[in-house]
Design a protein around this motif. Sequence first.
Motif, PDB file in Angstrom:
ATOM      1  N   LEU A 150      41.182  49.065  37.339  1.00 48.88           N
ATOM      2  CA  LEU A 150      41.975  47.901  36.921  1.00 48.88           C
ATOM      3  C   LEU A 150      41.520  46.631  37.642  1.00 48.88           C
ATOM      4  CD1 LEU A 150      45.558  49.486  36.841  1.00 48.88           C
ATOM      5  CD2 LEU A 150      43.759  49.552  35.095  1.00 48.88           C
ATOM      6  N   TYR A 151      40.206  46.504  37.803  1.00 50.69           N
ATOM      7  CA  TYR A 151      39.651  45.336  38.487  1.00 50.69           C
ATOM      8  C   TYR A 151      39.733  44.106  37.584  1.00 50.69           C
ATOM      9  CZ  TYR A 151      35.828  47.517  35.902  1.00 50.69           C
ATOM     10  OH  TYR A 151      35.078  48.126  34.933  1.00 50.69           O
ATOM     11  N   GLY A 152      39.382  42.964  38.174  1.00 51.94           N
ATOM     12  CA  GLY A 152      39.568  41.698  37.487  1.00 51.94           C
ATOM     13  C   GLY A 152      38.366  41.241  36.688  1.00 51.94           C
ATOM     14  N   ARG A 153      38.503  40.052  36.135  1.00 52.51           N
ATOM     15  CA  ARG A 153      37.428  39.450  35.352  1.00 52.51           C
ATOM     16  C   ARG A 153      36.395  38.834  36.294  1.00 52.51           C
ATOM     17  NH1 ARG A 153      41.261  36.244  30.906  1.00 52.51           N
ATOM     18  NH2 ARG A 153      42.782  37.951  30.666  1.00 52.51           N
ATOM     19  N   PRO A 154      35.174  38.584  35.796  1.00 54.37           N
ATOM     20  CA  PRO A 154      34.143  37.950  36.639  1.00 54.37           C
ATOM     21  C   PRO A 154      34.614  36.602  37.176  1.00 54.37           C
ATOM     22  CG  PRO A 154      33.153  38.866  34.650  1.00 54.37           C
ATOM     23  CD  PRO A 154      34.647  38.978  34.473  1.00 54.37           C
ATOM     24  N   THR A 155      34.187  36.288  38.393  1.00 50.10           N
ATOM     25  CA  THR A 155      34.606  35.046  39.037  1.00 50.10           C
ATOM     26  C   THR A 155      33.511  34.527  39.951  1.00 50.10           C
ATOM     27  OG1 THR A 155      36.262  34.047  40.500  1.00 50.10           O
ATOM     28  CG2 THR A 155      35.665  36.318  40.948  1.00 50.10           C
ATOM     29  N   THR A 156      33.526  33.221  40.189  1.00 51.93           N
ATOM     30  CA  THR A 156      32.626  32.606  41.167  1.00 51.93           C
ATOM     31  C   THR A 156      33.366  32.296  42.462  1.00 51.93           C
ATOM     32  OG1 THR A 156      33.090  30.416  40.236  1.00 51.93           O
ATOM     33  CG2 THR A 156      31.178  31.600  39.362  1.00 51.93           C
ATOM     34  N   ALA A 157      34.620  32.689  42.568  1.00 55.84           N
ATOM     35  CA  ALA A 157      35.401  32.435  43.779  1.00 55.84           C
ATOM     36  C   ALA A 157      34.774  33.171  44.966  1.00 55.84           C
ATOM     37  CB  ALA A 157      36.842  32.912  43.584  1.00 55.84           C
ATOM     38  N   PRO A 158      34.883  32.598  46.151  1.00 58.38           N
ATOM     39  CA  PRO A 158      34.252  33.226  47.328  1.00 58.38           C
ATOM     40  C   PRO A 158      34.845  34.581  47.684  1.00 58.38           C
ATOM     41  CG  PRO A 158      35.625  31.351  47.966  1.00 58.38           C
ATOM     42  CD  PRO A 158      35.504  31.306  46.480  1.00 58.38           C
ATOM     43  N   TRP A 159      36.024  34.895  47.183  1.00 55.19           N
ATOM     44  CA  TRP A 159      36.613  36.197  47.464  1.00 55.19           C
ATOM     45  C   TRP A 159      36.322  37.199  46.343  1.00 55.19           C
ATOM     46  CZ3 TRP A 159      39.439  31.689  46.785  1.00 55.19           C
ATOM     47  CH2 TRP A 159      40.101  31.566  45.549  1.00 55.19           C
ATOM     48  N   ARG A 171      33.997  40.083  40.868  1.00 56.99           N
ATOM     49  CA  ARG A 171      35.200  40.055  40.050  1.00 56.99           C
ATOM     50  C   ARG A 171      36.433  39.769  40.906  1.00 56.99           C
ATOM     51  NH1 ARG A 171      34.758  42.285  34.946  1.00 56.99           N
ATOM     52  NH2 ARG A 171      32.686  43.101  34.437  1.00 56.99           N
ATOM     53  N   HIS A 172      37.470  39.293  40.243  1.00 55.40           N
ATOM     54  CA  HIS A 172      38.742  39.087  40.928  1.00 55.40           C
ATOM     55  C   HIS A 172      39.296  40.446  41.393  1.00 55.40           C
ATOM     56  CE1 HIS A 172      39.543  34.831  40.112  1.00 55.40           C
ATOM     57  NE2 HIS A 172      39.080  35.016  38.881  1.00 55.40           N
ATOM     58  N   PRO A 173      39.738  40.549  42.649  1.00 54.26           N
ATOM     59  CA  PRO A 173      40.452  41.762  43.073  1.00 54.26           C
ATOM     60  C   PRO A 173      41.890  41.711  42.552  1.00 54.26           C
ATOM     61  CG  PRO A 173      40.303  40.234  44.895  1.00 54.26           C
ATOM     62  CD  PRO A 173      39.540  39.606  43.761  1.00 54.26           C
ATOM     63  N   SER A 174      42.022  41.837  41.238  1.00 52.30           N
ATOM     64  CA  SER A 174      43.314  41.607  40.589  1.00 52.30           C
ATOM     65  C   SER A 174      44.371  42.606  41.024  1.00 52.30           C
ATOM     66  CB  SER A 174      43.161  41.637  39.067  1.00 52.30           C
ATOM     67  OG  SER A 174      42.585  42.856  38.638  1.00 52.30           O
ATOM     68  N   GLN A 175      43.941  43.780  41.497  1.00 57.22           N
ATOM     69  CA  GLN A 175      44.929  44.747  41.997  1.00 57.22           C
ATOM     70  C   GLN A 175      45.693  44.168  43.191  1.00 57.22           C
ATOM     71  OE1 GLN A 175      41.572  45.072  42.232  1.00 57.22           O
ATOM     72  NE2 GLN A 175      40.886  47.094  41.564  1.00 57.22           N
ATOM     73  N   LEU A 176      44.977  43.416  44.032  1.00 63.03           N
ATOM     74  CA  LEU A 176      45.632  42.812  45.195  1.00 63.03           C
ATOM     75  C   LEU A 176      46.524  41.648  44.773  1.00 63.03           C
ATOM     76  CD1 LEU A 176      42.689  42.850  47.777  1.00 63.03           C
ATOM     77  CD2 LEU A 176      44.448  44.579  47.351  1.00 63.03           C
ATOM     78  N   TYR A 177      46.107  40.912  43.744  1.00 63.21           N
ATOM     79  CA  TYR A 177      46.977  39.864  43.213  1.00 63.21           C
ATOM     80  C   TYR A 177      48.297  40.470  42.743  1.00 63.21           C
ATOM     81  CZ  TYR A 177      42.558  37.196  42.702  1.00 63.21           C
ATOM     82  OH  TYR A 177      41.358  36.573  42.899  1.00 63.21           O
TER      83      TYR A 177
END
Length: 262
Positions: A150-159, A171-177
């Motif tokens: 259940l990971y996130g979408r691609p991102t350029t964010a430093p995290w 990718r966004h660590p959307s599980q942590l969000y």
Amino acid sequence: MYAITFPAIDPVAVEIGPLAIRWYALAYVAGILIGWRYMVVLARRSPAGVGPGDVDDFVLWATLGIVLGGRLGYVLFYRPGDYLADPLSAFALWQGGMSFHGGLCGVVLAAVVFAWRRGIPWLALGDLVGAAAPIGLFFGRLANFVNGELYGRPTTAPWGMVFPGAGAAPRHPSQLYEAALEGLALFAVCAAFVFLLRGLERAGLVGGVFLAGYAVARMAAELFRQPDAHLGFLIGGATMGQLLSLPVLVCGLWLVLRTRSR
């Protein structure tokens, strides 16, 4: 491009011979046990006749509602075609696949039937469940992260984080969000209604706040979460999680407005 490497966490917490206990299973156990004890504390403050003994007896009902409802919801909402082709695979719980919205329906049904049999207000019982539910959501989302699912979408964010099996793009660590929004933040909001605003005195209020709060948190987190590959984007570019959260939002707002009118 800078990206954080996904931590190599074994999804199996304990392995004794052929017995493997996964972090995902432990997350369910921790959420249920801690949520149960928290509900006992809240029951002592409830003026609606829901006592600690009622909570103790309801735990098994809630557990069955979570597991059976969660699995049935996953089958119906996310992979109906697969399970129509092989109906018996729906019982293979060890293969994974659970739906929060299905588990929610299961717990609501369990609460209504249990409260009817006990002669206690089901909305008052639902308030206790709603106040404690973010605890289980928090542990469940952390388990999703450990499993790298259940990971996130691609991102350029430093995290941004490179997840195994998801390609080389960060990718966004959307599980942590979701753990932060559906778990920590929603728990704090419900606790504020319980302890600061005496929400348990108005049956249905805390439960409504939980439902509406969860729906908003889930729909927001879905903006960063990768849609299920076999479903993709649906009506108007929405995900299945967002569409399923809409009726939850409506029910939550109705409960909150109902307590105001009363």
